[in-house]
Design a protein around this motif. Structure first.
Motif, mmCIF file in Angstrom:
data_model
loop_
_atom_site.group_PDB
_atom_site.id
_atom_site.type_symbol
_atom_site.label_atom_id
_atom_site.label_comp_id
_atom_site.label_asym_id
_atom_site.label_seq_id
_atom_site.Cartn_x
_atom_site.Cartn_y
_atom_site.Cartn_z
ATOM 1 N N THR A 11 0.848 -1.183 0.000
ATOM 2 C CA THR A 11 0.000 0.000 0.000
ATOM 3 C C THR A 11 0.888 1.239 0.000
ATOM 4 O O THR A 11 1.931 1.253 0.648
ATOM 5 N N GLY A 66 5.257 13.196 10.461
ATOM 6 C CA GLY A 66 5.651 11.790 10.339
ATOM 7 C C GLY A 66 4.547 10.819 10.681
ATOM 8 O O GLY A 66 4.812 9.676 11.047
ATOM 9 N N HIS A 87 1.257 6.589 20.403
ATOM 10 C CA HIS A 87 0.353 7.208 19.427
ATOM 11 C C HIS A 87 -0.914 6.399 19.180
ATOM 12 O O HIS A 87 -1.801 6.851 18.476
ATOM 13 N N ILE A 124 7.569 1.922 7.340
ATOM 14 C CA ILE A 124 7.463 2.389 5.954
ATOM 15 C C ILE A 124 8.819 2.288 5.279
ATOM 16 O O ILE A 124 9.845 2.178 5.937
ATOM 17 N N ARG A 139 5.229 6.986 0.587
ATOM 18 C CA ARG A 139 6.012 5.882 1.121
ATOM 19 C C ARG A 139 5.261 4.572 0.901
ATOM 20 O O ARG A 139 4.036 4.567 0.792
ATOM 21 N N ALA A 140 6.013 3.492 0.862
ATOM 22 C CA ALA A 140 5.384 2.175 0.847
ATOM 23 C C ALA A 140 5.114 1.768 2.290
ATOM 24 O O ALA A 140 5.982 1.888 3.151
ATOM 25 N N SER A 141 3.898 1.318 2.549
ATOM 26 C CA SER A 141 3.552 0.855 3.891
ATOM 27 C C SER A 141 3.935 -0.617 4.007
ATOM 28 O O SER A 141 3.482 -1.451 3.237
ATOM 29 N N GLU A 142 4.808 -0.918 4.946
ATOM 30 C CA GLU A 142 5.295 -2.289 5.101
ATOM 31 C C GLU A 142 4.824 -2.850 6.443
ATOM 32 O O GLU A 142 4.010 -2.251 7.129
ATOM 33 N N GLU A 199 -5.223 -2.396 4.570
ATOM 34 C CA GLU A 199 -4.324 -1.563 5.358
ATOM 35 C C GLU A 199 -4.882 -1.338 6.767
ATOM 36 O O GLU A 199 -5.859 -0.614 6.945
ATOM 37 N N LEU A 248 -3.532 0.331 9.208
ATOM 38 C CA LEU A 248 -3.356 1.715 9.662
ATOM 39 C C LEU A 248 -4.564 2.557 9.254
ATOM 40 O O LEU A 248 -4.997 3.454 9.986
ATOM 41 N N GLN A 249 -5.099 2.249 8.077
ATOM 42 C CA GLN A 249 -6.247 2.986 7.565
ATOM 43 C C GLN A 249 -7.490 2.715 8.425
ATOM 44 O O GLN A 249 -8.280 3.624 8.702
ATOM 45 N N LEU A 283 -7.278 4.677 11.565
ATOM 46 C CA LEU A 283 -7.557 6.090 11.287
ATOM 47 C C LEU A 283 -9.058 6.322 11.138
ATOM 48 O O LEU A 283 -9.634 7.232 11.733
ATOM 49 N N LYS A 336 -4.167 8.442 14.355
ATOM 50 C CA LYS A 336 -3.193 8.669 13.284
ATOM 51 C C LYS A 336 -1.922 7.894 13.579
ATOM 52 O O LYS A 336 -1.223 8.179 14.558
ATOM 53 N N ALA A 337 -1.609 6.955 12.727
ATOM 54 C CA ALA A 337 -0.453 6.096 12.992
ATOM 55 C C ALA A 337 0.851 6.859 12.847
ATOM 56 O O ALA A 337 1.017 7.679 11.941
ATOM 57 N N LYS A 338 1.784 6.569 13.744
ATOM 58 C CA LYS A 338 3.152 7.076 13.618
ATOM 59 C C LYS A 338 3.878 6.203 12.593
ATOM 60 O O LYS A 338 3.799 4.975 12.643
ATOM 61 N N LEU A 339 4.570 6.846 11.666
ATOM 62 C CA LEU A 339 5.278 6.088 10.627
ATOM 63 C C LEU A 339 6.754 5.966 10.994
ATOM 64 O O LEU A 339 7.385 6.945 11.384
#
Lengths: 440, 440
Positions: free
Chosen positions: A178, A186, B166, B172, B198-201, B228, B230-231, B234, B240-243
């Motif tokens: 994704t 961040g 968070h 990422i 960014r790519a979400s890993e 996803e 993280l989505q 949200l 809101k996820a910390k990356l």
């Protein structure tokens, strides 16, 4: 690998074309092919690889990666010229690669400090349509990465034809991860709909004038920080690129692990066929065919052909497949050095081992009871020295002894182990084991 | 590989923790670690792999991929429970994997038909805080992929701590390819700014209540088509996820080529150390140390330790490194079968070969002039049968003969070739070559 990906297309020798029927296969047999050239930016320094050598020059089976990519492009007849943009410091390295691996349609241009500047220089070399210059301006130019060695003719054809029609075209792939957008602190801002986005890959193709004009008009900022040619064509030539779904083997060698993956794919491709050369002595032939049967059963993805070697010196090339890199030579107890030497000199004279290491396994069937194994091994010690010689021509030579006659069951076990040894030698192609006498 | 990636972290035995000082290393020594569990969705069918077996069960060195991932998580002490969600049909397979490779903190849950449903089932298993249930609800839950075997403790710690702070966090990576958006007619609409995306890993981590609530509230559409987490956090938990920037070895095994890459990485990691066991006979010891010197010179990335084997039966474990999977045993001409057997039974009794194939090379120095090579080879033929026996316990045994004494220069060449053979056996770990007597 996904259906339709790789596997079916073995690496080819430089020079000869795989297919002239590409256009017919594209479903448009009446259409005339535009003139096509290719530009490969190869000025990168490979910082993501974490190794000293730029990734396009990293060796796979002792040959630099970029040579595999050039080979893939040279297999396609209708690509007339290939311009490689390399940095001044690597110009000599690149010239030696072109010479050593017999790349015939390659010209070199000097790379710029960014990818876009390198491509621009490559295009300039094609645009300089001067008398005496061997390059001429093509109607369509393909842009490809030096580090995507597994590109196939069909995707090259698709982007070239789409470029002729739409002005620009590029290969795309579904996203593996994704993609998200980050906020300034961040944190996740939003994640993108995976279904409506694609990864832009290579090759891409353009009407030459479309992309050349775009490069001439674009800003220094674009040349410094941009990466996407399709975007330049859109912005400066008002050309909307046609997107073409590519196969997974378009992937870019980026990290060190990708080099390992590329090596595995290449090793697998050159291990698909074994050519067995039988001695004509009747008894050996019989047991040779038994070995062939077991090999076929144990290595069921490998194509095995066999033929008999005549002592009159019949050319081995009549037996072998055109792109076979693996030979199993079945010898009688009395087979001797000159015959093997003859066989190997035929291999050496062919261009087979220029591109890939060729594995040759000399199989000897012998009665361990009548002749002590140790004695036989000593009589075959010449293989050790001879293997060092032929290694210089990229031939990996080993010996394999199999006891014969034995009772049926033990023989089957020996043949099975022999097949496992042959499979190991072919799969790994490890030069550390040349000259060894293995026993099954 | 990028700086900081892999290499330094060798695979560990199941059970023992690599580091209890993780929190201290994170720069927050006073902070108390939350309770943490992990959920691994492993219900995928691997259609992108193009092979019959789901990719998480594909073997690497004969062990299923998912076991490597579990091993990576079990190395981290502060992850108390690991819930793996597998389909009903693979439940038995997974149970056998857990047992065979001695995974101690793993519980199984049934996978759903989509990734999100599988994760939800894993979370439910953790939420059921009933008496008698060995699982208890953690403060933080890590979600990871079964097919990302190279995850390191530091990124797990970073996402876990960021999640505690968070509510959600995810690893990422920079994009490898430009991401584009296509218009309805299959043409380029626009390309995304690579720098801001960014790519979400994986791994990702969440406060348990945050993600569990999100899953309880989300729609069937989300569960069917979303990917996803993280989505979800949200959208449904307003979190809101910390990356967190991850290293390149977070990559997901997706295609067949990735299996090859993973195998190469694993082979490389277990080939970093060689343990040399010297016979105590003085002359052998001397030449053994010469071999050690050459090995150190030729394999300059490999750590080599050596020790002397006492005939009184001193435990070999006193010589060996804790995570060494390669043994070179230097034997005198008179060394015999029982001594080697003793050494190998110590190896067998250790749990060393449960996780990785262990390579053992028995080196014999002998004077080819005084004892004919063939005769010596025949006297060592027991290695062939013995190798088949120990192969059953995942030990790959070979013999290596080196001529001694020889004049200094020839000896150096022999030792160099011996080193190349040892390197080949360790690098490729090909079971097809077990029991062979190689000659340097």
């Amino acid at each position: 690998m996904e259906p339709g990906a790789a596997g079916d297309s073995r690496p080819a020798k430089p020079g000869p074309c795989v297919s002239g029927a590409a256009l017919a296969a594209s479903g448009e047999p009446g259409r005339r092919m535009p003139t096509v050239a290719a530009v490969l930016p190869a000025g990168g320094c490979g910082e993501r690889m974490g190794v000293g050598t730029p990734k396009q020059f990293c060796p796979i089976l002792e040959r630099p990666l970029i040579s595999y990519t050039l080979q893939a492009l040279e297999r396609v007849c209708w690509i007339k010229d290939i311009v490689v943009a390399v940095t001044a410091e690597n110009m000599g390295v690149m010239e030696r690669i072109v010479q050593k691996y017999q790349h015939t349609r390659v010209s070199l241009a000097e790379a710029g400090v960014t990818r876009h500047r390198s491509i621009f220089n490559g295009l300039k070399a094609l645009a300089e349509d001067e008398p005496g210059c061997k390059l001429s301006k093509p109607q369509v130019v393909i842009i490809h990465d030096a580090v995507r060695p597994f590109v196939e003719e069909d995707i090259l054809l698709q982007v070239a034809l789409a470029a002729e029609e739409h002005g620009a075209a590029g290969a795309i792939r579904p996203l593996v991860s994704t993609v998200i957008s980050a906020s300034a602190d961040g944190c996740l801002d939003h994640s993108l709909e995976r279904a409506t986005h694609r990864a832009s890959e290579m090759p891409q193709a353009f009407l030459f004038d479309v992309i050349y004009e775009a490069y001439q008009q674009c800003s220094d900022y674009d040349l410094e920080f941009g990466t996407e040619c399709l975007q330049l064509a859109l912005k400066y030539s008002d050309t909307k690129a046609k997107l073409v779904e590519g196969s997974p083997d378009l992937w870019k060698v980026t990290y060190k692990r990708d080099l390992s993956a590329a090596e595995s794919i290449i090793k697998e491709r050159i291990s698909q066929e074994i050519c067995m050369v039988m001695d004509t002595k009747e008894d050996t032939e019989r047991v040779g065919y038994l070995l062939e049967e077991v090999l076929k059963k144990e290595l069921n993805n490998v194509k095995i052909v066999s033929g008999v070697r005549s002592h009159g010196g019949r050319d081995i090339q009549q037996i072998t497949l055109p792109q076979c890199y693996n030979f199993v030579c079945v010898n009688g107890a009395a087979s001797d050095f000159p015959e093997t030497q003859q066989l190997l000199s035929v291999l050496e004279q062919s261009s087979l081992s220029i591109l890939y290491p060729v594995v040759v396994v000399l199989v000897y069937f012998l009665d361990f009871k009548s002749v002590p194994l140790g004695q036989k091994m000593e009589s075959l010690m010449w293989i050790r020295e001879f293997a060092k010689e032929v290694k210089k021509r990229n031939i990996l030579l080993c010996g394999l002894l199999i006891c014969y006659p034995q009772d049926e069951q033990t023989l089957q076990e020996s043949l099975k182990q022999g097949a496992a040894i042959i499979a190991a030698l072919i799969k790994d192609r490890n030069p550390g084991l040349i000259g060894q006498l293995l026993v099954a």
